[in-house]
Design a protein around this motif. Structure first.
Motif, PDB file in Angstrom:
ATOM      1  N   ARG A   1       0.824  -1.220   0.000  1.00  0.00           N
ATOM      2  CA  ARG A   1       0.000   0.000   0.000  1.00  0.00           C
ATOM      3  C   ARG A   1       0.851   1.260   0.000  1.00  0.00           C
ATOM      4  NH1 ARG A   1      -2.507  -4.240   2.182  1.00  0.00           N
ATOM      5  NH2 ARG A   1      -4.766  -4.399   1.967  1.00  0.00           N
ATOM      6  N   MET A   2       2.046   1.188   0.615  1.00  0.00           N
ATOM      7  CA  MET A   2       2.932   2.364   0.622  1.00  0.00           C
ATOM      8  C   MET A   2       3.502   2.624  -0.779  1.00  0.00           C
ATOM      9  SD  MET A   2       5.204   1.821   4.076  1.00  0.00           S
ATOM     10  CE  MET A   2       4.648   2.311   5.715  1.00  0.00           C
ATOM     11  N   ILE A   3       3.767   1.566  -1.537  1.00  0.00           N
ATOM     12  CA  ILE A   3       4.452   1.717  -2.837  1.00  0.00           C
ATOM     13  C   ILE A   3       3.659   2.617  -3.795  1.00  0.00           C
ATOM     14  CG2 ILE A   3       5.096   0.409  -4.933  1.00  0.00           C
ATOM     15  CD1 ILE A   3       6.266  -1.740  -2.947  1.00  0.00           C
ATOM     16  N   PRO A   4       2.353   2.385  -4.005  1.00  0.00           N
ATOM     17  CA  PRO A   4       1.627   3.304  -4.903  1.00  0.00           C
ATOM     18  C   PRO A   4       1.572   4.728  -4.367  1.00  0.00           C
ATOM     19  CG  PRO A   4       0.287   1.362  -4.356  1.00  0.00           C
ATOM     20  CD  PRO A   4       1.514   1.302  -3.505  1.00  0.00           C
ATOM     21  N   ARG A   5       1.664   4.879  -3.030  1.00  0.00           N
ATOM     22  CA  ARG A   5       1.627   6.234  -2.450  1.00  0.00           C
ATOM     23  C   ARG A   5       3.002   6.902  -2.501  1.00  0.00           C
ATOM     24  NH1 ARG A   5      -1.928   3.592   1.699  1.00  0.00           N
ATOM     25  NH2 ARG A   5      -0.189   3.422   3.158  1.00  0.00           N
ATOM     26  N   LYS A   6       4.021   6.085  -2.816  1.00  0.00           N
ATOM     27  CA  LYS A   6       5.418   6.559  -2.882  1.00  0.00           C
ATOM     28  C   LYS A   6       5.836   7.282  -1.614  1.00  0.00           C
ATOM     29  CE  LYS A   6       6.369   6.472  -7.773  1.00  0.00           C
ATOM     30  NZ  LYS A   6       5.255   5.627  -8.137  1.00  0.00           N
ATOM     31  N   SER A   7       5.573   6.613  -0.489  1.00  0.00           N
ATOM     32  CA  SER A   7       5.913   7.224   0.800  1.00  0.00           C
ATOM     33  C   SER A   7       5.763   6.190   1.907  1.00  0.00           C
ATOM     34  CB  SER A   7       4.953   8.394   1.037  1.00  0.00           C
ATOM     35  OG  SER A   7       5.052   8.855   2.357  1.00  0.00           O
ATOM     36  N   GLY A   8       6.675   6.204   2.860  1.00  0.00           N
ATOM     37  CA  GLY A   8       6.507   5.318   4.014  1.00  0.00           C
ATOM     38  C   GLY A   8       7.778   5.173   4.823  1.00  0.00           C
ATOM     39  N   LYS A   9       7.578   4.771   6.063  1.00  0.00           N
ATOM     40  CA  LYS A   9       8.691   4.510   6.992  1.00  0.00           C
ATOM     41  C   LYS A   9       8.447   3.140   7.617  1.00  0.00           C
ATOM     42  CE  LYS A   9      10.592   8.742   7.187  1.00  0.00           C
ATOM     43  NZ  LYS A   9      12.014   9.033   6.953  1.00  0.00           N
ATOM     44  N   ILE A  10       9.431   2.283   7.592  1.00  0.00           N
ATOM     45  CA  ILE A  10       9.325   0.990   8.267  1.00  0.00           C
ATOM     46  C   ILE A  10      10.523   0.875   9.210  1.00  0.00           C
ATOM     47  CG2 ILE A  10       9.303  -1.529   7.993  1.00  0.00           C
ATOM     48  CD1 ILE A  10       7.976  -1.100   5.249  1.00  0.00           C
TER      49      ILE A  10
END
Ligand SMILES: NC(=O)c1ccc[n+]([C@@H]2O[C@H](COP(=O)([O-])OP(=O)(O)OC[C@H]3O[C@@H](n4cnc5c(N)ncnc54)[C@H](O)[C@@H]3O)[C@@H](O)[C@H]2O)c1
Length: 254
Positions: free
Chosen positions: A131-140
């Motif tokens: 789900r983060m990939i299409p939004r092009k944003s995220g922190k894990i």
């Protein structure tokens, strides 16, 4: 609140956050403005933790599921994204210990620790990253351990899982950094929680930990909050695949 450490408007899912390090980190992120979703195995544990934070004026929800169950993970993440908000920050924090000398270690203890401490990060990480990939944003952020590179007797399963988690962190970074997702790890030293009670209550082991740690003390879960905020915030936007040791210097003394 403003600045590069601000988490206002962000939603953070923390696994295994019904108590211990996860709960303290949830509070730390929420105090920085994040909405936090507290996962644990039992609904009453996750609910009680979220309620505690809400009473402190923080934005907290609960989402009970077993991080080792792929179908439950998929269902839960879909529900959180639909009912709460997209997950901006994922903390893979759930973990267990099953101590035994390696020659006597039951296969069940090996598999349980690998499943809970390593496979879970793959399952939850994969589900959230889709789900983060299409939004092009995220922190894990993956909770590793001082034992990821320094095994101790009777924790071969745990050390292997945490060592694997370091490599999984780097592998996630290599595949997902191009989507502006940062994947990093925190490696705590010995932190006083229920997980480490068997060590802190044993006078010999307790004395060993205090003497081997250059800071000459156990860590507190609160000692990890600064690293957690840093790796969850814009302050770390070009930091990727890194494991940040928060261990009072123990890494260099073991
Ligand atoms: N305490 C330390 O000294 C220390 C040091 C290094 C790393 N860590 C790591 O930090 C993390 C948190 O440790 P802690 O000391 O707070 O432990 P803890 O035992 O206090 O908390 C762990 C939480 O994870 C939950 N959990 C276990 N299995 C789960 C599952 N299948 N699904 C969902 N939740 C599950 C437990 O119910 C518990 O609430 C773990 O990954 C641990 O390995 C701890």
């Amino acid at each position: 609140m403003s600045g590069m450490f601000d988490l206002c408007g962000k939603t953070a899912l923390l696994t295994g956050a019904g108590r211990g390090i996860g709960l303290v980190l949830a509070r730390g992120l929420a105090e920085q403005g994040a909405r936090v979703v507290i996962n644990d195995l039992a609904a009453e544990v996750a609910d009680a933790a979220a309620e505690t934070l809400r009473k402190e004026g923080l934005d907290a929800r609960a989402a009970a599921f077993d991080v080792t169950d792929a179908a439950a993970v998929e269902d839960a993440v879909a529900r959180i994204e639909k009912d709460v908000s997209p997950v901006d920050i994922l903390f893979n924090n759930a973990g267990i210990h099953r101590r035994a000398p390696l020659v006597d270690m039951p296969e069940e203890a090996w598999r349980a620790v690998i499943d809970t401490n390593l496979t879970s990060a793959f399952l939850v990480g994969r589900t959230v990253a889709r789900r983060m990939i299409p939004r092009k944003s995220g922190k894990i952020v993956n909770t590793c351990s001082i034992n990821c590179e320094r095994p101790r007797p009777e924790i071969a399963n745990y050390a292997a899982a945490k060592g694997g988690l370091v490599l999984l962190t780097r592998a996630m970074c290599v595949e997902w950094a191009k989507y502006d997702i940062q994947v990093n790890g925190i490696a705590p030293g010995y932190i006083l929680t229920e997980m480490t009670l068997p060590l802190s209550r044993d006078p010999e082991r307790n004395a060993w930990i205090e003497s081997i740690t250059p800071a000459r003390r156990w860590g507190k879960p609160e000692d990890l909050i600064g690293a957690a905020i840093y790796l969850s915030s814009d302050a770390s936007n070009f930091v990727n695949g890194h494991v940040l040791f928060v261990d009072g210097g123990m890494r260099y003394a073991l």
